[in-house]
Write an enzyme that holds these catalytic residues in place. Structure first.
Site, PDB file in Angstrom:
ATOM      1  N   SER A  80       0.866  -1.365   0.202  1.00  0.00           N
ATOM      2  CA  SER A  80       0.103   0.121   0.346  1.00  0.00           C
ATOM      3  C   SER A  80       0.801   1.508  -0.299  1.00  0.00           C
ATOM      4  CB  SER A  80      -1.060  -0.246   1.295  1.00  0.00           C
ATOM      5  OG  SER A  80      -1.821   1.174   1.042  1.00  0.00           O
ATOM      6  N   GLU A 111      -9.565  -5.598  -3.324  1.00  0.00           N
ATOM      7  CA  GLU A 111      -8.999  -4.378  -2.415  1.00  0.00           C
ATOM      8  C   GLU A 111     -10.064  -3.611  -2.047  1.00  0.00           C
ATOM      9  OE1 GLU A 111      -5.665  -4.058  -2.575  1.00  0.00           O
ATOM     10  OE2 GLU A 111      -5.114  -4.083  -3.683  1.00  0.00           O
ATOM     11  N   HIS A 119      -8.062  -5.615  -0.277  1.00  0.00           N
ATOM     12  CA  HIS A 119      -6.523  -5.108   0.880  1.00  0.00           C
ATOM     13  C   HIS A 119      -6.275  -5.573   1.888  1.00  0.00           C
ATOM     14  CE1 HIS A 119      -4.312  -1.006  -0.413  1.00  0.00           C
ATOM     15  NE2 HIS A 119      -3.693  -0.643   1.447  1.00  0.00           N
TER      16      HIS A 119
END
Length: 419
Positions: free
Chosen positions: A186, A307, A359
């Site tokens: 990320s 995600e 995610h």
């Protein structure tokens, strides 16, 4: 009590702990404490000498709770501005010159920490006979405020100084400074791209997991505008006054109505603070710099199938691929076009319907820390045998890349799917 183990550096002796087959050295300073007059300034190298006790974990950077705790769960750790330190996991502090992995944590540049239990590097270090290093870097306003006349992107400069520390000192911990892979997820993955934008890197390989390459950076003018609003909300007219504010005031200002209104009006799906295309620390022309950056090291770049399911607010259909998927594929394509070896992956395993392959969901398997994530809602329903399989598959692939430059599947345009 675990037995102690020592590493000898030019400035002194570091004492860590041996835990089973791995040695852990915690909270080694790589920079001076960024407090008082050093707040909002580029980091300066640490200056300790003599004996250093590295047997106890240190604090993480000051931060508010993560917006992803609904998916990941939460972690408890002390917080302090005096956070610019790193943790080293190594099979032994000898002269074996093992490959090195440097981990840059995610958290939208607002939250997280290098050595929280989620990211314990011991299992990777032992399985791969590698050295794992996890630095903290400054977060939110303390690390990414970009006022007029000030230095932007302090968090990037922190990361770069941590890599300088690795180059100078990792040999004392059994690592090879000429075989360094940087891995980030990320915000940590985008940070790798930022580091590569700055020119010749201080590492040889990169792993970008769900890197937020598609969110774009703010311009210097945009960053200066939100800096003015933020400082006013915190109770300061300028950075000099902000250096005297309590940390709590700087954290609370992130929730001020004027600050949130500016962020909502921007409508760019970005965090309040992050990298700025300031033309000094980072290039002003982000897209051209990003393309050049992909050609500077061999890399693995990938994303998860769902995600946006980790985020608390509903998103437009296709946003996950727009922000994470398509940019990761473009990174691999651009890297290959410039003669670099590049690999692509997608993580599809979904323990439950609510979060899917969201995610951050690959992190427990990369680190082999499923137990540390046992309360994470995103992992509810995970079968033990599937956990063992995924840990084995992902760690073998990542270690193959770290050690030998090949994760074990065909290069781009092929894509590996972890299902």
């Amino acid at each position: 009590m675990s037995p102690t183990v020592r590493a000898t550096m030019p400035q002194g002796t570091v004492t860590g702990l041996r835990e089973a087959a791995c040695c852990r050295f915690s909270a080694i300073p790589y920079a001076q404490a960024p407090v008082a007059e050093l707040r909002f300034k580029p980091p300066l190298p640490a200056t300790w000498k003599g004996e250093l006790d590295a047997t106890r974990p240190g604090p993480v950077a000051p931060q508010l709770p993560s917006r992803l705790r609904g998916a990941m769960g939460d972690f408890a750790a002390p917080q302090s501005e005096d956070c610019l330190h790193l943790t080293v996991w190594t099979p032994a502090p000898d002269r074996a010159r093992r490959p090195v992995l440097v981990w840059l944590h995610g958290g939208a540049w607002q939250s997280g920490g290098g050595a929280v239990d989620w990211y314990d590097g011991a299992r990777l270090a032992v399985r791969g006979d590698i050295v794992v290093v996890a630095p903290n870097y400054r977060l939110a306003g303390l690390g990414w405020l970009a006022p007029e006349g000030g230095t932007a992107n302090l968090g990037i400069l922190d990361q770069e100084l941590a890599l300088d520390w690795v180059a100078r000192h990792i040999e004392a911990f059994g690592g090879d400074p000429d075989r360094v892979t940087v891995m980030g997820q990320s915000a940590g993955g985008m940070s790798i791209a930022n580091l590569l934008m700055r020119g010749q890197p201080k590492f040889q390989r990169a792993v970008l997991q769900s890197a937020s390459l598609g969110r774009g950076m703010r311009s210097a003018a945009q960053a200066a505008e939100i800096a003015r609003i933020f400082l006013r909300a915190a109770g300061a007219h300028n950075v000099e006054e902000a250096r005297r504010l309590p940390v709590a005031a700087l954290l609370e200002a992130q929730k001020a109505p004027d600050v949130l209104a500016w962020l909502a009006a921007e409508n760019a799906h970005r965090a309040l603070f992050g990298p700025v295309a300031d033309g000094e620390v980072l290039p002003a022309d982000e897209q051209a710099a990003l393309k050049r950056a992909s050609g500077r090291v061999d890399s693995v770049a990938g994303y998860t199938a769902d995600e946006m399911n980790a985020f608390p607010t509903p998103s437009a259909p296709g946003l996950g691929d727009e922000v994470f998927g398509a940019p990761a594929r473009r990174w691999a394509a651009d890297a290959a076009a410039q003669g670099r070896r590049a690999w692509s992956f997608r993580f599809d395993h979904a323990p439950n319907e609510r979060f899917g392959a969201c995610h951050c969901i690959e992190l427990p398997f990369v680190f082999g820390t499923v137990e540390a994530f046992k309360d994470a809602p995103m992992l509810q329903g995970l079968r033990p045998e599937e956990a063992v399989r995924l840990v084995t598959e992902m760690q073998q692939a990542w270690i193959g890349f770290i050690r030998d430059g090949d994760p074990g599947w065909p290069e781009w345009p092929q894509q590996k799917v972890f299902a």
